[in-house]
Write a protein that holds these residues in place. Structure first.
Motif, PDB file in Angstrom:
ATOM      1  N   SER A 278      16.058  19.335   4.250  1.00  0.00           N
ATOM      2  CA  SER A 278      16.501  19.428   2.733  1.00  0.00           C
ATOM      3  C   SER A 278      15.965  18.147   2.142  1.00  0.00           C
ATOM      4  N   VAL A 279      15.949  17.350   3.228  1.00  0.00           N
ATOM      5  CA  VAL A 279      15.861  15.697   2.465  1.00  0.00           C
ATOM      6  C   VAL A 279      14.134  15.815   2.153  1.00  0.00           C
ATOM      7  N   ALA A 280      13.308  16.160   2.996  1.00  0.00           N
ATOM      8  CA  ALA A 280      12.020  16.229   2.893  1.00  0.00           C
ATOM      9  C   ALA A 280      11.491  17.017   1.797  1.00  0.00           C
ATOM     10  N   ILE A 281      12.030  18.439   1.787  1.00  0.00           N
ATOM     11  CA  ILE A 281      11.369  19.258   0.840  1.00  0.00           C
ATOM     12  C   ILE A 281      11.999  19.192  -0.720  1.00  0.00           C
ATOM     13  N   TYR A 282      13.477  18.936  -0.834  1.00  0.00           N
ATOM     14  CA  TYR A 282      14.051  18.701  -2.018  1.00  0.00           C
ATOM     15  C   TYR A 282      14.499  17.340  -2.497  1.00  0.00           C
ATOM     16  N   ASP A 290      22.268  20.500  -1.050  1.00  0.00           N
ATOM     17  CA  ASP A 290      21.421  21.470  -0.222  1.00  0.00           C
ATOM     18  C   ASP A 290      21.508  22.824  -0.916  1.00  0.00           C
ATOM     19  N   PRO A 291      20.530  23.505  -1.487  1.00  0.00           N
ATOM     20  CA  PRO A 291      20.681  24.755  -2.060  1.00  0.00           C
ATOM     21  C   PRO A 291      21.119  25.825  -1.279  1.00  0.00           C
TER      22      PRO A 291
END
Length: 409
Positions: A278-282, A290-291
């Motif tokens: 979630s850190v890397a993508i969002y 975190d969605p």
């Protein structure tokens, strides 16, 4: 084990007679206090003696005493909301007075004027009722062996009861018993200090650990006629006796579910770490962003709001049927409560399980004690099988069959 002293002595002053708004405000105030230490009480099995003394002194246990006897005579829906608010803080404290309210209602329905005047006076003085109803080893939960045997001009009570929630702290213990061998069911109102009464604190469950729902033994306890009320006639006509009792059980489950989502939210916003993907993508830096976690919380909130709404609707149905008691109104109340109870069972277990899904591995540490919410939900929802609530709802939906009359529906 030393004898357990009652919460109040005989010199207690009259408790406040509360309006509905005052009762709800008092429940919220006490809940805020009861929440402190709830986890510790669970972990160390510390019985909530001080908290119950506060509850008894608050006037909340007297809110259903009829107006003609000096009580507030508040609707049953208010009782359910009081229990829900307290159960958010500590469902053990929410469950303990359940039987008190049930037997205040039993006294309303079946007590003579003299019995009502005396025992309602006790409630208004801060006294309260426990229960001695269920038994172990019988064929089913509505089969009983406890008996009142006639001896001269009085009766002797003999039997052993289990799941006696509230009896450990109560001033009076209403005992469900046969009048004579295999006679009709009655209630014997017994002082918890009466000769022949033995109260044993042997409740040892994975959840609802501090309800003290242990064993009570009655050995040749003398009971005179004025302390006996009919029970068997309770279900001979339309009644909200069972639906009211189940309404309060649903309120406990709903409170547990709300507590779980609130504690999960606090944990995620203060202790949880974001998952690396979630850190890397969002590009987030907090777990609460975190969605996937947000989506899970949204689903849980939707479920909890739904069961809260069903509880409120059921409360209104029980109130309406109590005021204008007909077969149709009583059946509608029963079905509304069955829906609320089935929903609260499912939702409380589901939300207290998903708490760990959103909070992560750290939430499983014993020190956090977040598992108490699941344990409380799992144990309390076993009280009556939700599947039978759904079954009776289905029978009504398909064929219009009215639900049966008993205390578990």
């Amino acid at each position: 084990m030393p004898p357990v002293e009652p919460l109040q002595d005989k010199a207690v002053a009259a408790v406040p007679v509360l309006t509905a708004d005052e009762a709800l405000a008092e429940a919220s105030r006490l809940a805020a206090e009861f929440a402190t230490g709830a986890g510790v009480r669970d972990r160390e099995r510390i019985l909530p003696r001080d908290q119950l003394a506060q509850l008894a002194a608050s006037g909340l246990l007297a809110i259903t005493v009829p107006a003609e006897f000096g009580g507030a005579d508040l609707p049953f829906s208010v009782v359910a909301e009081v229990i829900r608010r307290i159960s958010v803080a500590d469902p053990n404290i929410g469950q303990i007075p359940h039987s008190h309210f049930v037997y205040v209602n039993q006294l309303r329905i079946q007590g003579s004027k003299a019995q009502q005047a005396l025992l309602f006076g006790e409630v208004l003085a801060g006294k309260w009722f426990g229960n001695a109803q269920s038994e172990i080893g019988t064929k089913h939960i509505r089969e009983y062996r406890t008996t009142l045997s006639e001896v001269g001009d009085h009766w002797h009570l003999n039997g052993t009861k289990f799941y006696c929630t509230g009896a450990l702290f109560a001033d009076w213990i209403p005992v469900l018993t046969h009048l004579g061998v295999d006679g009709p069911m009655h209630v014997a109102w017994v002082s918890r200090l009466a000769k022949g009464v033995e109260i044993i604190d042997d409740w040892d469950a994975v959840g609802q650990r501090t309800t003290a729902s242990g064993t009570v033994k009655f050995t040749e306890v003398e009971v005179t006629q004025e302390w006996i009320t009919n029970y068997s006639d309770t279900f001979t006509g339309p009644t909200t006796y069972g639906s009211y009792a189940q309404l309060m059980h649903s309120a406990i489950d709903v409170g547990i579910a709300r507590a779980a989502i609130e504690e999960a939210s606090k944990f995620v916003t203060t202790k949880s770490r974001p998952y690396p993907d979630s850190v890397a993508i969002y590009g987030i830096d907090r777990a609460a962003q975190d969605p996937l976690i947000v989506q899970a919380f949204g689903e849980m909130e939707l479920a909890v709001r739904g069961t809260e709404a069903l509880l409120a609707e059921a409360g209104r149905a029980v109130d309406a049927a109590t005021l204008h008691l007909t077969e149709e109104a009583a059946s509608e109340a029963t079905l509304a409560v069955a829906a609320a109870r089935a929903s609260s069972t499912q939702v409380s277990v589901e939300v207290t399980t998903r708490l760990f899904e959103v909070a992560g591995t750290r939430a499983a540490l014993t020190a956090e004690n977040l598992d108490r919410h699941w344990r409380n939900a799992r144990v309390h929802t076993l009280h009556d099988p939700a599947a039978w609530k759904v079954q009776h709802l289905g029978r009504w939906a398909v064929e219009g069959l009215q639900p049966p009359r008993h205390g578990q529906l």
